[in-house]
Structures are given as C-alpha cells and as structure tokens.
Design a protein around this motif. Sequence first.
Motif, PDB file in Angstrom:
ATOM      1  N   ASP A 129       0.861  -1.184   0.000  1.00  0.00           N
ATOM      2  CA  ASP A 129       0.000   0.000   0.000  1.00  0.00           C
ATOM      3  C   ASP A 129       0.896   1.232   0.000  1.00  0.00           C
ATOM      4  OD1 ASP A 129      -1.691   2.109   0.460  1.00  0.00           O
ATOM      5  OD2 ASP A 129      -2.786   1.144   2.092  1.00  0.00           O
ATOM      6  N   VAL A 130       0.912   1.968  -1.100  1.00  0.00           N
ATOM      7  CA  VAL A 130       1.835   3.102  -1.228  1.00  0.00           C
ATOM      8  C   VAL A 130       1.526   4.218  -0.228  1.00  0.00           C
ATOM      9  CG1 VAL A 130       2.324   2.604  -3.651  1.00  0.00           C
ATOM     10  CG2 VAL A 130       0.493   4.199  -3.068  1.00  0.00           C
ATOM     11  N   ASP A 131       0.326   4.198   0.355  1.00  0.00           N
ATOM     12  CA  ASP A 131      -0.051   5.213   1.348  1.00  0.00           C
ATOM     13  C   ASP A 131       0.141   4.728   2.787  1.00  0.00           C
ATOM     14  OD1 ASP A 131      -0.846   7.108  -0.602  1.00  0.00           O
ATOM     15  OD2 ASP A 131      -2.720   6.012  -0.872  1.00  0.00           O
ATOM     16  N   ASP A 132       0.721   3.548   2.965  1.00  0.00           N
ATOM     17  CA  ASP A 132       0.974   3.018   4.307  1.00  0.00           C
ATOM     18  C   ASP A 132       1.854   4.015   5.074  1.00  0.00           C
ATOM     19  OD1 ASP A 132       2.328   1.534   6.478  1.00  0.00           O
ATOM     20  OD2 ASP A 132       1.373  -0.231   5.604  1.00  0.00           O
ATOM     21  N   HIS A 133       1.466   4.357   6.290  1.00  0.00           N
ATOM     22  CA  HIS A 133       2.197   5.359   7.087  1.00  0.00           C
ATOM     23  C   HIS A 133       3.656   4.956   7.300  1.00  0.00           C
ATOM     24  CE1 HIS A 133       2.305   3.076  10.917  1.00  0.00           C
ATOM     25  NE2 HIS A 133       1.178   2.543  10.453  1.00  0.00           N
ATOM     26  N   ARG A 134       3.946   3.651   7.247  1.00  0.00           N
ATOM     27  CA  ARG A 134       5.326   3.203   7.429  1.00  0.00           C
ATOM     28  C   ARG A 134       6.218   3.566   6.241  1.00  0.00           C
ATOM     29  NH1 ARG A 134       3.880  -2.914   8.724  1.00  0.00           N
ATOM     30  NH2 ARG A 134       2.259  -2.311   7.241  1.00  0.00           N
ATOM     31  N   LEU A 135       5.611   3.956   5.128  1.00  0.00           N
ATOM     32  CA  LEU A 135       6.391   4.344   3.950  1.00  0.00           C
ATOM     33  C   LEU A 135       6.555   5.861   3.820  1.00  0.00           C
ATOM     34  CD1 LEU A 135       5.017   1.847   1.276  1.00  0.00           C
ATOM     35  CD2 LEU A 135       7.239   1.820   2.412  1.00  0.00           C
ATOM     36  N   ALA A 136       6.066   6.603   4.789  1.00  0.00           N
ATOM     37  CA  ALA A 136       6.118   8.069   4.708  1.00  0.00           C
ATOM     38  C   ALA A 136       7.547   8.599   4.578  1.00  0.00           C
ATOM     39  CB  ALA A 136       5.439   8.692   5.927  1.00  0.00           C
ATOM     40  N   ALA A 137       8.522   7.889   5.129  1.00  0.00           N
ATOM     41  CA  ALA A 137       9.915   8.354   5.094  1.00  0.00           C
ATOM     42  C   ALA A 137      10.702   7.763   3.921  1.00  0.00           C
ATOM     43  CB  ALA A 137      10.607   8.003   6.408  1.00  0.00           C
ATOM     44  N   TYR A 138       9.988   7.128   2.985  1.00  0.00           N
ATOM     45  CA  TYR A 138      10.653   6.446   1.872  1.00  0.00           C
ATOM     46  C   TYR A 138      10.073   6.880   0.532  1.00  0.00           C
ATOM     47  CZ  TYR A 138      12.217   3.392   5.636  1.00  0.00           C
ATOM     48  OH  TYR A 138      12.765   2.913   6.799  1.00  0.00           O
ATOM     49  N   GLU A 139      10.882   6.706  -0.495  1.00  0.00           N
ATOM     50  CA  GLU A 139      10.436   6.937  -1.868  1.00  0.00           C
ATOM     51  C   GLU A 139      10.705   5.687  -2.706  1.00  0.00           C
ATOM     52  OE1 GLU A 139      11.606  10.474  -3.829  1.00  0.00           O
ATOM     53  OE2 GLU A 139      10.708  11.723  -2.270  1.00  0.00           O
ATOM     54  N   PHE A 140       9.782   5.375  -3.596  1.00  0.00           N
ATOM     55  CA  PHE A 140       9.974   4.255  -4.506  1.00  0.00           C
ATOM     56  C   PHE A 140      10.986   4.638  -5.584  1.00  0.00           C
ATOM     57  CE2 PHE A 140       5.962   3.107  -2.620  1.00  0.00           C
ATOM     58  CZ  PHE A 140       5.994   1.721  -2.572  1.00  0.00           C
ATOM     59  N   SER A 141      11.828   3.700  -5.935  1.00  0.00           N
ATOM     60  CA  SER A 141      12.785   3.903  -7.014  1.00  0.00           C
ATOM     61  C   SER A 141      12.048   3.905  -8.350  1.00  0.00           C
ATOM     62  CB  SER A 141      13.831   2.787  -6.998  1.00  0.00           C
ATOM     63  OG  SER A 141      14.569   2.794  -8.211  1.00  0.00           O
ATOM     64  N   HIS A 142      12.466   4.796  -9.245  1.00  0.00           N
ATOM     65  CA  HIS A 142      11.875   4.860 -10.584  1.00  0.00           C
ATOM     66  C   HIS A 142      12.493   3.839 -11.533  1.00  0.00           C
ATOM     67  CE1 HIS A 142       9.558   8.552  -9.858  1.00  0.00           C
ATOM     68  NE2 HIS A 142      10.590   8.947  -9.151  1.00  0.00           N
ATOM     69  N   THR A 143      13.642   3.284 -11.156  1.00  0.00           N
ATOM     70  CA  THR A 143      14.362   2.420 -12.091  1.00  0.00           C
ATOM     71  C   THR A 143      14.495   0.968 -11.635  1.00  0.00           C
ATOM     72  OG1 THR A 143      16.445   3.165 -11.116  1.00  0.00           O
ATOM     73  CG2 THR A 143      15.687   4.317 -13.102  1.00  0.00           C
ATOM     74  N   ALA A 144      14.560   0.730 -10.339  1.00  0.00           N
ATOM     75  CA  ALA A 144      14.708  -0.645  -9.841  1.00  0.00           C
ATOM     76  C   ALA A 144      13.402  -1.068  -9.183  1.00  0.00           C
ATOM     77  CB  ALA A 144      15.866  -0.729  -8.854  1.00  0.00           C
ATOM     78  N   ASN A 145      12.738  -2.051  -9.766  1.00  0.00           N
ATOM     79  CA  ASN A 145      11.413  -2.462  -9.316  1.00  0.00           C
ATOM     80  C   ASN A 145      11.427  -2.958  -7.863  1.00  0.00           C
ATOM     81  OD1 ASN A 145       8.658  -2.865  -9.846  1.00  0.00           O
ATOM     82  ND2 ASN A 145       8.997  -5.025 -10.221  1.00  0.00           N
ATOM     83  N   LEU A 146      10.391  -2.555  -7.103  1.00  0.00           N
ATOM     84  CA  LEU A 146      10.205  -2.964  -5.709  1.00  0.00           C
ATOM     85  C   LEU A 146      11.394  -2.631  -4.813  1.00  0.00           C
ATOM     86  CD1 LEU A 146       8.257  -6.348  -5.881  1.00  0.00           C
ATOM     87  CD2 LEU A 146       7.416  -4.094  -5.273  1.00  0.00           C
ATOM     88  N   THR A 147      11.992  -1.476  -5.061  1.00  0.00           N
ATOM     89  CA  THR A 147      13.041  -0.975  -4.183  1.00  0.00           C
ATOM     90  C   THR A 147      12.704   0.458  -3.781  1.00  0.00           C
ATOM     91  OG1 THR A 147      14.358  -0.257  -6.064  1.00  0.00           O
ATOM     92  CG2 THR A 147      14.855  -2.438  -5.167  1.00  0.00           C
ATOM     93  N   LEU A 148      13.257   0.872  -2.652  1.00  0.00           N
ATOM     94  CA  LEU A 148      12.960   2.197  -2.118  1.00  0.00           C
ATOM     95  C   LEU A 148      14.233   2.878  -1.632  1.00  0.00           C
ATOM     96  CD1 LEU A 148      10.530   0.059  -0.889  1.00  0.00           C
ATOM     97  CD2 LEU A 148       9.506   2.305  -0.615  1.00  0.00           C
ATOM     98  N   PHE A 149      14.145   4.208  -1.475  1.00  0.00           N
ATOM     99  CA  PHE A 149      15.197   5.013  -0.868  1.00  0.00           C
ATOM    100  C   PHE A 149      14.635   5.644   0.394  1.00  0.00           C
ATOM    101  CE2 PHE A 149      16.054   5.468  -5.490  1.00  0.00           C
ATOM    102  CZ  PHE A 149      17.365   5.009  -5.536  1.00  0.00           C
ATOM    103  N   ARG A 150      15.490   5.878   1.370  1.00  0.00           N
ATOM    104  CA  ARG A 150      15.098   6.739   2.493  1.00  0.00           C
ATOM    105  C   ARG A 150      15.104   8.178   1.993  1.00  0.00           C
ATOM    106  NH1 ARG A 150      19.392   3.948   4.692  1.00  0.00           N
ATOM    107  NH2 ARG A 150      18.817   2.195   6.031  1.00  0.00           N
ATOM    108  N   LYS A 151      14.079   8.951   2.325  1.00  0.00           N
ATOM    109  CA  LYS A 151      14.037  10.362   1.921  1.00  0.00           C
ATOM    110  C   LYS A 151      15.235  11.117   2.474  1.00  0.00           C
ATOM    111  CE  LYS A 151       9.076  11.148   1.369  1.00  0.00           C
ATOM    112  NZ  LYS A 151       7.898  11.829   1.916  1.00  0.00           N
ATOM    113  N   ALA A 152      15.593  10.822   3.715  1.00  0.00           N
ATOM    114  CA  ALA A 152      16.721  11.518   4.348  1.00  0.00           C
ATOM    115  C   ALA A 152      18.014  11.288   3.568  1.00  0.00           C
ATOM    116  CB  ALA A 152      16.879  11.049   5.792  1.00  0.00           C
ATOM    117  N   ASP A 153      18.202  10.074   3.057  1.00  0.00           N
ATOM    118  CA  ASP A 153      19.405   9.775   2.263  1.00  0.00           C
ATOM    119  C   ASP A 153      19.381  10.530   0.938  1.00  0.00           C
ATOM    120  OD1 ASP A 153      20.205   8.085   4.277  1.00  0.00           O
ATOM    121  OD2 ASP A 153      19.709   6.231   3.202  1.00  0.00           O
TER     122      ASP A 153
END
Length: 196
Positions: free
Chosen positions: A89-113
């Motif tokens: 669920d892209v709106d899950d509160h646990r993902l608020a500090a993360y962004e989905f990668s545009h190039t690598a499927n099912l991977t994320l970045f920390r916003k702070a990083d």
Amino acid sequence: MNAFGESVWHREWKAAFPSSFREKTFYSEEQSCHHRADVHTPCGTTIEFQHSPISLEELQSREAFYPNLVWVVNGKKFKGFKVLKHLPDVDDHRLAAYEFSHTANLTLFRKADLERGKPRLLTLGHPELFGLKLTSHYFSFIWKHPHKVWYEAKCPMIFDLGGYFLYRLKQRPQLSGAYAYLEMIPRKDFIAAYLG
C-alpha cells in the motif's frame, strides 16, 4: 473503424451502458461550441473512451469542460507496456519516510538519504521495511514508449489492456518526481459503479 471514425473497441465500451447515457451533447457558451460525451451518467460523471493518442491541449480542454470526467484509454495498443509486480500500500504510514525507485522495481530510498545526496537502495526485505504486505490491487509497471500526455491528466485515467481487469494510473508524489503505479479494478465493478 466505422464511417464515423469509431473503433470496434469504442463502440463496445459505449454498448456497456444504456443508450440513454450515450452520446450526450452539451453546449459551451465560453467556447461557443458543442461537446459530445461518449457516456454521461445520471450521477453527473462523463466517461470518455479514447482509442488514439490526443494532444495535451485536447486533454486539458475536455477536463476543463467536464467537471467529473473519467478517461478510459485503449491500452491494448501500448508499445512496451507491461504490468510487473504487486506493490505494498503506497499510502501506508510506514512508507512516509521512503520513496519508490523509478528504475529498480520494488526498491525504495530513504528520503533523508536522498536529501543528503547519498541514496541507498533498500528492498522490501530490509529490516526497516520488513512486515509490509503486498496488496492484491496495486502494481508496478514498465512503459518503454509512453504517451506522456496521459500522465498529465487531472481526472481518473483508466487503461483497458483487455480481459477482466482495468488499470487506473495513479501517481505518488515524491521528492524525486511522482512515482507512477497501477490500481487494478475489475471491469464489471467499474461499469456497475456508473450504472446505479
């Protein structure tokens, strides 16, 4: 195509709705012209079935004219388009500090990083993300040759790829640019929602 330039796909979609909903004409005083809606429902929603690409100006013109517009686009003709994998669920509160990668499927970045300029890819198996369940209705996808106008739509954009399901194009706002994903909708549920 028939004599009026309508595809079989277009006609079949319109036939899914009562004749009293189809080909409704409205007059625009501002533009001094008539607009004909493919389908206009009693609840005030206009559904436009789009078989071919259109210009950004045309998209914006129709969206400005119809206050409650839904696009249904023939995606069977898309080149390089593939639905990939289930997403959490892209709106899950646990993902608020993360962004989905545009190039690598099912991977994320920390916003702070990302903000520090030191992005590090994390998979859903990373301890910070462990426990996020995949949904049955959100999907990642790839589109090698997109008609970019569809990403500019302000109204709901539904892709018909054929079969029993439709896919609504959704976009999650991110620092690195909106992350596009799909929401799967049963075709019969989509039609039923506008018949009542």
